[in-house]
Design a protein around this motif. Structure first.
Motif, PDB file in Angstrom:
ATOM      1  N   MET A 151      -7.092  -8.136  11.935  1.00 12.03           N
ATOM      2  CA  MET A 151      -6.628  -6.750  11.979  1.00 12.03           C
ATOM      3  C   MET A 151      -5.505  -6.595  10.960  1.00 12.03           C
ATOM      4  SD  MET A 151      -5.136  -4.654  15.243  1.00 12.03           S
ATOM      5  CE  MET A 151      -3.660  -5.682  15.296  1.00 12.03           C
ATOM      6  N   ILE A 152      -5.428  -5.424  10.343  1.00 14.53           N
ATOM      7  CA  ILE A 152      -4.398  -5.161   9.350  1.00 14.53           C
ATOM      8  C   ILE A 152      -3.945  -3.712   9.479  1.00 14.53           C
ATOM      9  CG2 ILE A 152      -6.035  -4.481   7.539  1.00 14.53           C
ATOM     10  CD1 ILE A 152      -4.219  -5.948   5.533  1.00 14.53           C
ATOM     11  N   LEU A 153      -2.685  -3.464   9.133  1.00 11.10           N
ATOM     12  CA  LEU A 153      -2.110  -2.121   9.189  1.00 11.10           C
ATOM     13  C   LEU A 153      -1.841  -1.630   7.775  1.00 11.10           C
ATOM     14  CD1 LEU A 153       0.473  -2.562  12.097  1.00 11.10           C
ATOM     15  CD2 LEU A 153      -1.739  -1.402  12.217  1.00 11.10           C
ATOM     16  N   PHE A 154      -2.253  -0.393   7.487  1.00  9.12           N
ATOM     17  CA  PHE A 154      -1.991   0.232   6.196  1.00  9.12           C
ATOM     18  C   PHE A 154      -0.995   1.366   6.402  1.00  9.12           C
ATOM     19  CE2 PHE A 154      -6.436  -1.273   5.873  1.00  9.12           C
ATOM     20  CZ  PHE A 154      -6.261  -2.191   4.859  1.00  9.12           C
ATOM     21  N   GLY A 155       0.131   1.289   5.710  1.00  5.51           N
ATOM     22  CA  GLY A 155       1.148   2.324   5.826  1.00  5.51           C
ATOM     23  C   GLY A 155       0.975   3.415   4.789  1.00  5.51           C
ATOM     24  N   PRO A 156       1.727   4.525   4.915  1.00 14.10           N
ATOM     25  CA  PRO A 156       1.624   5.631   3.953  1.00 14.10           C
ATOM     26  C   PRO A 156       2.191   5.289   2.584  1.00 14.10           C
ATOM     27  CG  PRO A 156       3.360   6.050   5.544  1.00 14.10           C
ATOM     28  CD  PRO A 156       2.649   4.827   6.010  1.00 14.10           C
ATOM     29  N   SER A 157       2.887   4.158   2.459  1.00 12.20           N
ATOM     30  CA  SER A 157       3.416   3.709   1.174  1.00 12.20           C
ATOM     31  C   SER A 157       3.508   2.197   1.189  1.00 12.20           C
ATOM     32  CB  SER A 157       4.798   4.323   0.904  1.00 12.20           C
ATOM     33  OG  SER A 157       5.744   3.865   1.850  1.00 12.20           O
ATOM     34  N   GLU A 158       3.689   1.599   0.013  1.00 15.23           N
ATOM     35  CA  GLU A 158       3.756   0.141  -0.074  1.00 15.23           C
ATOM     36  C   GLU A 158       4.962  -0.405   0.686  1.00 15.23           C
ATOM     37  OE1 GLU A 158       3.448  -1.440  -3.941  1.00 15.23           O
ATOM     38  OE2 GLU A 158       1.740  -0.204  -4.531  1.00 15.23           O
ATOM     39  N   SER A 159       6.048   0.389   0.738  1.00 12.64           N
ATOM     40  CA  SER A 159       7.266  -0.072   1.397  1.00 12.64           C
ATOM     41  C   SER A 159       7.357   0.356   2.860  1.00 12.64           C
ATOM     42  CB  SER A 159       8.493   0.465   0.639  1.00 12.64           C
ATOM     43  OG  SER A 159       8.465   1.888   0.587  1.00 12.64           O
ATOM     44  N   ARG A 175      -2.923  -9.512  10.671  1.00 12.24           N
ATOM     45  CA  ARG A 175      -2.778 -10.299   9.458  1.00 12.24           C
ATOM     46  C   ARG A 175      -2.123  -9.427   8.384  1.00 12.24           C
ATOM     47  NH1 ARG A 175      -4.503 -12.943  12.991  1.00 12.24           N
ATOM     48  NH2 ARG A 175      -6.236 -14.446  13.028  1.00 12.24           N
ATOM     49  N   HIS A 176      -1.520 -10.080   7.419  1.00 12.31           N
ATOM     50  CA  HIS A 176      -0.962  -9.354   6.267  1.00 12.31           C
ATOM     51  C   HIS A 176      -1.979  -9.242   5.137  1.00 12.31           C
ATOM     52  CE1 HIS A 176       3.034  -9.206   8.012  1.00 12.31           C
ATOM     53  NE2 HIS A 176       2.985 -10.507   8.230  1.00 12.31           N
ATOM     54  N   GLN A 177      -3.049 -10.034   5.218  1.00  8.49           N
ATOM     55  CA  GLN A 177      -4.105 -10.002   4.215  1.00  8.49           C
ATOM     56  C   GLN A 177      -5.420 -10.351   4.890  1.00  8.49           C
ATOM     57  OE1 GLN A 177      -4.738 -13.146   1.005  1.00  8.49           O
ATOM     58  NE2 GLN A 177      -3.779 -11.533  -0.220  1.00  8.49           N
ATOM     59  N   VAL A 178      -6.476  -9.586   4.611  1.00 11.68           N
ATOM     60  CA  VAL A 178      -7.779  -9.828   5.220  1.00 11.68           C
ATOM     61  C   VAL A 178      -8.846  -9.818   4.138  1.00 11.68           C
ATOM     62  CG1 VAL A 178      -7.120  -8.790   7.434  1.00 11.68           C
ATOM     63  CG2 VAL A 178      -8.178  -7.364   5.672  1.00 11.68           C
ATOM     64  N   GLY A 182     -16.129  -9.563   1.257  1.00  9.03           N
ATOM     65  CA  GLY A 182     -15.880 -10.212  -0.018  1.00  9.03           C
ATOM     66  C   GLY A 182     -14.685  -9.680  -0.776  1.00  9.03           C
ATOM     67  N   ILE A 183     -14.106  -8.563  -0.313  1.00 12.55           N
ATOM     68  CA  ILE A 183     -12.943  -7.978  -0.969  1.00 12.55           C
ATOM     69  C   ILE A 183     -11.687  -8.342  -0.183  1.00 12.55           C
ATOM     70  CG2 ILE A 183     -11.801  -5.856  -1.682  1.00 12.55           C
ATOM     71  CD1 ILE A 183     -14.205  -6.428  -3.332  1.00 12.55           C
ATOM     72  N   ILE A 184     -10.707  -8.931  -0.859  1.00 12.26           N
ATOM     73  CA  ILE A 184      -9.444  -9.295  -0.222  1.00 12.26           C
ATOM     74  C   ILE A 184      -8.472  -8.137  -0.387  1.00 12.26           C
ATOM     75  CG2 ILE A 184      -7.518 -10.921  -0.233  1.00 12.26           C
ATOM     76  CD1 ILE A 184      -9.421 -12.981  -1.444  1.00 12.26           C
ATOM     77  N   CYS A 185      -7.892  -7.656   0.706  1.00 16.05           N
ATOM     78  CA  CYS A 185      -6.937  -6.555   0.632  1.00 16.05           C
ATOM     79  C   CYS A 185      -5.729  -6.869   1.494  1.00 16.05           C
ATOM     80  CB  CYS A 185      -7.571  -5.229   1.054  1.00 16.05           C
ATOM     81  SG  CYS A 185      -8.249  -5.210   2.725  1.00 16.05           S
ATOM     82  N   ASP A 186      -4.563  -6.333   1.090  1.00 20.28           N
ATOM     83  CA  ASP A 186      -3.347  -6.534   1.864  1.00 20.28           C
ATOM     84  C   ASP A 186      -2.879  -5.205   2.425  1.00 20.28           C
ATOM     85  OD1 ASP A 186      -2.137  -5.154  -0.184  1.00 20.28           O
ATOM     86  OD2 ASP A 186      -1.305  -6.932  -1.139  1.00 20.28           O
ATOM     87  N   ALA A 188      -0.603  -3.280   1.597  1.00 17.83           N
ATOM     88  CA  ALA A 188      -0.179  -2.291   0.606  1.00 17.83           C
ATOM     89  C   ALA A 188      -1.370  -1.657  -0.097  1.00 17.83           C
ATOM     90  CB  ALA A 188       0.759  -2.932  -0.414  1.00 17.83           C
ATOM     91  N   LEU A 189      -2.571  -1.891   0.420  1.00 16.42           N
ATOM     92  CA  LEU A 189      -3.807  -1.364  -0.165  1.00 16.42           C
ATOM     93  C   LEU A 189      -4.020  -1.885  -1.580  1.00 16.42           C
ATOM     94  CD1 LEU A 189      -4.131   2.340   1.036  1.00 16.42           C
ATOM     95  CD2 LEU A 189      -5.616   0.436   1.554  1.00 16.42           C
ATOM     96  N   LYS A 190      -3.652  -3.141  -1.792  1.00 21.18           N
ATOM     97  CA  LYS A 190      -3.961  -3.813  -3.052  1.00 21.18           C
ATOM     98  C   LYS A 190      -5.183  -4.689  -2.818  1.00 21.18           C
ATOM     99  CE  LYS A 190       0.813  -3.920  -4.722  1.00 21.18           C
ATOM    100  NZ  LYS A 190       1.952  -4.770  -5.126  1.00 21.18           N
ATOM    101  N   PHE A 191      -6.050  -4.722  -3.805  1.00 20.73           N
ATOM    102  CA  PHE A 191      -7.313  -5.438  -3.648  1.00 20.73           C
ATOM    103  C   PHE A 191      -7.412  -6.562  -4.664  1.00 20.73           C
ATOM    104  CE2 PHE A 191      -7.945  -1.066  -2.330  1.00 20.73           C
ATOM    105  CZ  PHE A 191      -8.421  -1.245  -1.050  1.00 20.73           C
ATOM    106  N   ASP A 192      -8.166  -7.575  -4.310  1.00 20.47           N
ATOM    107  CA  ASP A 192      -8.347  -8.735  -5.176  1.00 20.47           C
ATOM    108  C   ASP A 192      -9.727  -9.304  -4.895  1.00 20.47           C
ATOM    109  OD1 ASP A 192      -7.906 -10.694  -6.996  1.00 20.47           O
ATOM    110  OD2 ASP A 192      -6.548 -11.879  -5.757  1.00 20.47           O
ATOM    111  N   LYS A 193     -10.187 -10.157  -5.769  1.00 20.24           N
ATOM    112  CA  LYS A 193     -11.441 -10.859  -5.552  1.00 20.24           C
ATOM    113  C   LYS A 193     -11.347 -12.225  -6.212  1.00 20.24           C
ATOM    114  CE  LYS A 193     -13.961  -7.753  -7.550  1.00 20.24           C
ATOM    115  NZ  LYS A 193     -15.146  -7.043  -8.017  1.00 20.24           N
TER     116      LYS A 193
END
Length: 369
Positions: A151-159, A175-178, A182-186, A188-193
């Motif tokens: 489970m992850i929480l997304f806030g209205p801003s990165e901070s 979790r802080h990252q899930v 196949g898409i890794i997201c944190d 702060a709504l940042k994505f990685d692969k």
């Protein structure tokens, strides 16, 4: 869009253990007959597909005796994901009963819920929903993998500070990252692969680049819309390396002419093209309804010249890194920026913004590291 309004959004990713292997054949047949309404010859044909199946285990030259196979659906077959989705139909009713939004893709199930300050019981409602989901899964021979359910929480801003939200029994899943499909997201709504670079012989390199590297560069790339160019550099560098390998270009030579020669669109513009392709398919009835429902054709209340331009309604947003990056807003803005003759295309073959002066003219050296 929920975070754009200032709400914190909770995303819960369910993980099932060996989900395809635990499908009970009798329950599946009952589901097809009672929920879907399949009967007669078609139902008998499906029954024959599952009946009299047996399995054995072979190690080297030794083979065990065969045993009847009463559960599981053959993975890799065309029918497997269809039957699995139909088997999971009652699960959607449970989540709808608790007013929890959800999205299912084969055995990946995700629940998401905006947490409004005025509705503090939302987390409790989700916890009750999860409890009923567990009971349903147990009754239908599924096993929820608690260690991999995240489970992850997304806030209205990165901070945004989400630590004050009381999660109760859901806290162990936080979790802080899930990793989602196949898409890794944190948070702060940042994505990685994750991309592995392989070096092979020149003979097979071109095939490998298109089948392996580009398939990974393009997978889920619509999620990267709106992020800063420097955040795309890692993916762009992978494409640049592939281009240099194919053409023998030196590292100190500029990559822009090489990409033009190969007719490779840079990563930044591949993202825009992917979104535009979704819009075209949605407008012509070739996209899933959950995508088509996110866009709306502009129909003025009074007669205006813009009515014939095939424009889309751009929803109002508040935050550049939240609402502006939603599909509804991004897709509408990109579509409206297309020249009219491209928006009026009626076939997918004719729809080619990549070949238009509008698209090619926007390629600048500064966009390609």
């Amino acid at each position: 869009m929920a975070t754009d309004t200032g709400d914190v959004t909770l995303l819960l990713l369910l993980d099932l253990t060996a989900a395809f292997d635990t499908i009970d054949h009798n329950i599946l047949i009952s589901r097809l007959e009672n929920y879907v309404g399949i009967r007669g010859v078609v139902l008998n044909w499906i029954k024959s597909y599952f009946q009299n199946r047996r399995f054995s285990v072979q190690m080297g030259e030794c083979t065990s005796s065969s045993a009847p196979l009463l559960c599981g659906i053959p993975q890799g077959s065309i029918l497997a994901p269809v039957f699995f989705s139909l088997y999971m139909l009652p699960l959607g009713q449970i989540m709808s009963k608790y007013d929890v939004s959800f999205h299912c893709y084969a055995d990946d199930t995700q629940l998401y819920l905006p947490l409004k300050p005025t509705v503090p019981a939302a987390v409790e409602r989700l916890a009750e929903c999860l409890g009923e989901i567990k009971r349903w899964m147990s009754a239908n021979f599924f096993c929820l993998n608690e260690s991999k359910t995240e489970m992850i929480l997304f806030g209205p801003s990165e901070s945004a500070d989400t630590s004050k939200i009381k999660l109760g029994t859901l806290s162990p899943y936080l979790r802080h990252q899930v990793k989602n499909l196949g898409i890794i997201c944190d948070s702060a709504l940042k994505f990685d692969k994750q991309i592995n670079q392989s070096f092979v012989t020149q003979k097979d390199l071109e095939k490998i680049v298109h089948s392996f590297i580009f398939s990974r560069l393009d997978y889920g790339n619509a999620l990267y819309y709106g992020i800063q160019h420097k955040s795309l550099n890692r993916l762009q560098l992978v494409q640049n390396v592939a281009a240099r390998l194919l053409t023998g270009t030196r590292k100190n030579e500029h990559i822009t002419p090489v990409l033009r020669e190969l007719h490779w669109l840079p990563v930044f513009y591949r993202i825009n093209f992917k979104i535009l392709l979704f819009v075209f398919k949605a407008l012509h009835g070739r996209a899933p309804t959950y995508i088509a429902d996110l866009i709306q054709v502009n129909k003025p209340k009074r007669a205006l010249r813009s009515e014939s331009l095939n424009l889309l309604v751009v929803p109002r947003t508040q935050r550049k890194m939240r609402g502006d990056r939603s599909f509804a807003a991004a897709a509408s803005k990109l579509w409206n920026s297309l020249p009219p003759y491209i928006r009026e295309c009626s076939s997918l073959i004719e729809f080619n913004p990549l070949g238009s002066e509008w698209f090619l003219g926007s390629l600048r050296c500064s966009d390609m590291p």
